[in-house]
Design a protein around this motif. Structure first.
Motif, PDB file in Angstrom:
ATOM      1  N   PRO A 134       5.552   3.505   7.973  1.00 28.05           N
ATOM      2  CA  PRO A 134       4.985   4.529   7.094  1.00 28.05           C
ATOM      3  C   PRO A 134       4.330   5.683   7.864  1.00 28.05           C
ATOM      4  O   PRO A 134       4.376   6.835   7.427  1.00 28.05           O
ATOM      5  CB  PRO A 134       3.942   3.747   6.275  1.00 28.05           C
ATOM      6  N   THR A 135       3.745   5.372   9.020  1.00 33.21           N
ATOM      7  CA  THR A 135       3.167   6.436   9.849  1.00 33.21           C
ATOM      8  C   THR A 135       4.259   7.377  10.337  1.00 33.21           C
ATOM      9  O   THR A 135       4.109   8.610  10.292  1.00 33.21           O
ATOM     10  CB  THR A 135       2.423   5.838  11.053  1.00 33.21           C
ATOM     11  N   HIS A 153      -7.206   3.605  -0.950  1.00 35.04           N
ATOM     12  CA  HIS A 153      -5.940   3.932  -1.613  1.00 35.04           C
ATOM     13  C   HIS A 153      -6.022   5.312  -2.269  1.00 35.04           C
ATOM     14  O   HIS A 153      -5.079   6.123  -2.159  1.00 35.04           O
ATOM     15  CB  HIS A 153      -5.631   2.861  -2.663  1.00 35.04           C
ATOM     16  N   THR A 188       5.425   9.633   7.704  1.00 30.83           N
ATOM     17  CA  THR A 188       4.468  10.733   7.508  1.00 30.83           C
ATOM     18  C   THR A 188       4.660  11.800   8.572  1.00 30.83           C
ATOM     19  O   THR A 188       4.637  13.005   8.273  1.00 30.83           O
ATOM     20  CB  THR A 188       3.026  10.204   7.537  1.00 30.83           C
ATOM     21  N   GLU A 195      -9.245   4.157  11.161  1.00 32.25           N
ATOM     22  CA  GLU A 195      -9.470   3.436   9.907  1.00 32.25           C
ATOM     23  C   GLU A 195     -10.555   2.381  10.104  1.00 32.25           C
ATOM     24  O   GLU A 195     -10.603   1.717  11.139  1.00 32.25           O
ATOM     25  CB  GLU A 195      -8.186   2.754   9.437  1.00 32.25           C
ATOM     26  N   GLU A 199      -5.233   8.506  -0.333  1.00 26.54           N
ATOM     27  CA  GLU A 199      -3.855   8.864  -0.009  1.00 26.54           C
ATOM     28  C   GLU A 199      -3.256   9.853  -1.003  1.00 26.54           C
ATOM     29  O   GLU A 199      -2.141  10.327  -0.800  1.00 26.54           O
ATOM     30  CB  GLU A 199      -2.989   7.610   0.086  1.00 26.54           C
ATOM     31  N   HIS A 240       0.809  -1.224   0.000  1.00 24.87           N
ATOM     32  CA  HIS A 240       0.000   0.000   0.000  1.00 24.87           C
ATOM     33  C   HIS A 240       0.839   1.270   0.000  1.00 24.87           C
ATOM     34  O   HIS A 240       0.293   2.375   0.078  1.00 24.87           O
ATOM     35  CB  HIS A 240      -0.986   0.012   1.172  1.00 24.87           C
ATOM     36  N   HIS A 241       2.153   1.144  -0.099  1.00 24.02           N
ATOM     37  CA  HIS A 241       2.976   2.338  -0.268  1.00 24.02           C
ATOM     38  C   HIS A 241       4.204   1.991  -1.101  1.00 24.02           C
ATOM     39  O   HIS A 241       4.651   0.843  -1.153  1.00 24.02           O
ATOM     40  CB  HIS A 241       3.386   2.939   1.080  1.00 24.02           C
ATOM     41  N   THR A 280      -4.203  10.350   5.615  1.00 24.46           N
ATOM     42  CA  THR A 280      -3.359  10.032   6.766  1.00 24.46           C
ATOM     43  C   THR A 280      -2.782  11.294   7.384  1.00 24.46           C
ATOM     44  O   THR A 280      -2.774  11.454   8.616  1.00 24.46           O
ATOM     45  CB  THR A 280      -2.230   9.070   6.350  1.00 24.46           C
ATOM     46  N   PHE A 313      -4.907  -0.340   7.978  1.00 23.53           N
ATOM     47  CA  PHE A 313      -4.366   0.328   6.792  1.00 23.53           C
ATOM     48  C   PHE A 313      -2.867   0.511   6.863  1.00 23.53           C
ATOM     49  O   PHE A 313      -2.112  -0.227   6.270  1.00 23.53           O
ATOM     50  CB  PHE A 313      -5.071   1.671   6.566  1.00 23.53           C
ATOM     51  N   ILE A 314      -2.409   1.484   7.612  1.00 25.81           N
ATOM     52  CA  ILE A 314      -1.013   1.885   7.528  1.00 25.81           C
ATOM     53  C   ILE A 314      -0.223   1.318   8.705  1.00 25.81           C
ATOM     54  O   ILE A 314      -0.701   1.284   9.839  1.00 25.81           O
ATOM     55  CB  ILE A 314      -0.905   3.426   7.470  1.00 25.81           C
TER      56      ILE A 314
END
Length: 334
Positions: free
Chosen positions: A243-244, A194, A247, A234, A197, A33-34, A208, A238-239
């Motif tokens: 990745p969090t 998706h 961000t 969510e 994002e 997903h990323h 996010t 999800f994340i």
């Protein structure tokens, strides 16, 4: 009968191995997903690219690349199995893995093999079901009753969906979502998440980023708590944590958030450094408040250089944005 079980990662794979389920187990370890998934790359080429991305710019990708190579070798050996069962759940990560795997199986690679799938979004007694990785070995084994054959139409949907996800034009994904996808019942909701994002056409924030700034505004300041509470916002898992934290680092670098003490530091395997990571205090800045309240946008603050599937979000002096009011993708010059 020789059986291959393919599932979403080591957690679920280990539970299957501990259960009474018969057969070999292949975990699909890519957090899809990323990061980049450009079109026109073979499975091997894509694995090399993904390994470099997942390792990061300052690390050696050799070990990750070797893991992808072993995975792909096992996948190619699936022609030696009599039956292949896919074990997945409803979230975006799993739905993307399903697309990639079924697209691969849509070729003439499994002639004669039985191909079926287990894919669930709930389990009896679990009110907040997140995924099959939280099941016991006995619960996992009980899912065999839910196996459904993979049909030719499911393979066709996956092939089209995989191409749309990897297209460099996100409008192809919207066009794909206009088709009847009911045979893969969780796919539409996952792909729509998706899409969220992409930077919002009005604010310049993706979902996010907006959620994390909102949590800071509400008084959540520790990075681990921000990760956990963002995950609770969510509807489906999800994340992940890294990745969090990337961000959060990006929000600090843009001036929308601030970290005390600066700069933002990622978690470490060292106990002392990890304790220092948890002691960081993140807060929304005045600029972040203005963006969150709709008084300005973040387009000139966020330095974006990333991928969502096959889309390089910023390219050729323009950025792809998502207009939720009109439900369309727009290009904005930067």
């Amino acid at each position: 009968m020789k059986i291959l079980n393919i599932t979403n990662g080591d957690g679920a794979a280990n539970i299957i191995k501990q259960s009474t389920v018969v057969g070999d187990v292949l975990p699909w370890r890519d957090p899809m997903h990323h990061g980049p998934f450009p079109s026109k790359l073979s499975l091997a080429e894509l694995g090399k690219l993904r390994a470099a991305y997942l390792a990061g710019p300052d690390a050696d990708p050799t070990e990750i690349e070797r893991d992808f190579q072993l995975r792909d070798q096992h996948l190619r050996a699936s022609e030696n199995y009599d039956k292949i069962t896919l074990w997945f759940e409803h979230d975006l990560l799993d739905q993307l893995q399903i697309l990639q795997i079924l697209d691969w199986f849509s070729g003439p690679r499994t002639q004669g093999a039985i191909l079926d799938m287990i894919c669930i979004d709930r389990f009896p007694g679990k009110s907040r079901f997140r995924g099959i990785g939280e099941l016991s070995p006995e619960e996992m084994a009980s899912l065999t009753e839910l196996r459904q054959p993979v049909t030719d139409n499911m393979l066709a949907i996956a092939t089209s969906g995989w191409a749309a996800f990897r297209s460099n034009d996100p409008r192809d994904l919207l066009a794909f979502l206009n088709h009847d996808l009911s045979e893969l019942p969780f796919l539409t909701a996952a792909l729509r998440r998706h899409i969220e994002e992409f930077p919002d056409a009005s604010t310049g924030l993706n979902r996010t980023e907006r959620q994390l700034l909102g949590l800071m505004a509400d008084g959540v300041h520790a990075p681990q708590q921000l990760f956990l509470q963002n995950m609770e916002m969510e509807t489906t898992l999800f994340i992940g944590d890294w990745p969090t934290y990337r961000t959060l680092d990006s929000l600090c670098a843009s001036g929308l958030a601030a970290c005390n003490p600066p700069p933002f530091r990622f978690p470490s395997y060292s106990r002392e450094k990890h304790a220092a990571f948890n002691m960081q205090h993140l807060s929304i800045t005045e600029a972040g408040c203005r963006v969150l309240n709709g008084m300005r946008d973040a387009f000139d603050l966020m330095q974006r250089d990333g991928w969502l599937g096959g889309v390089n979000v910023v390219e050729f002096g323009a950025i792809w944005t998502w207009d939720k009011e009109t439900a369309e993708f727009l290009r904005r010059a930067i």
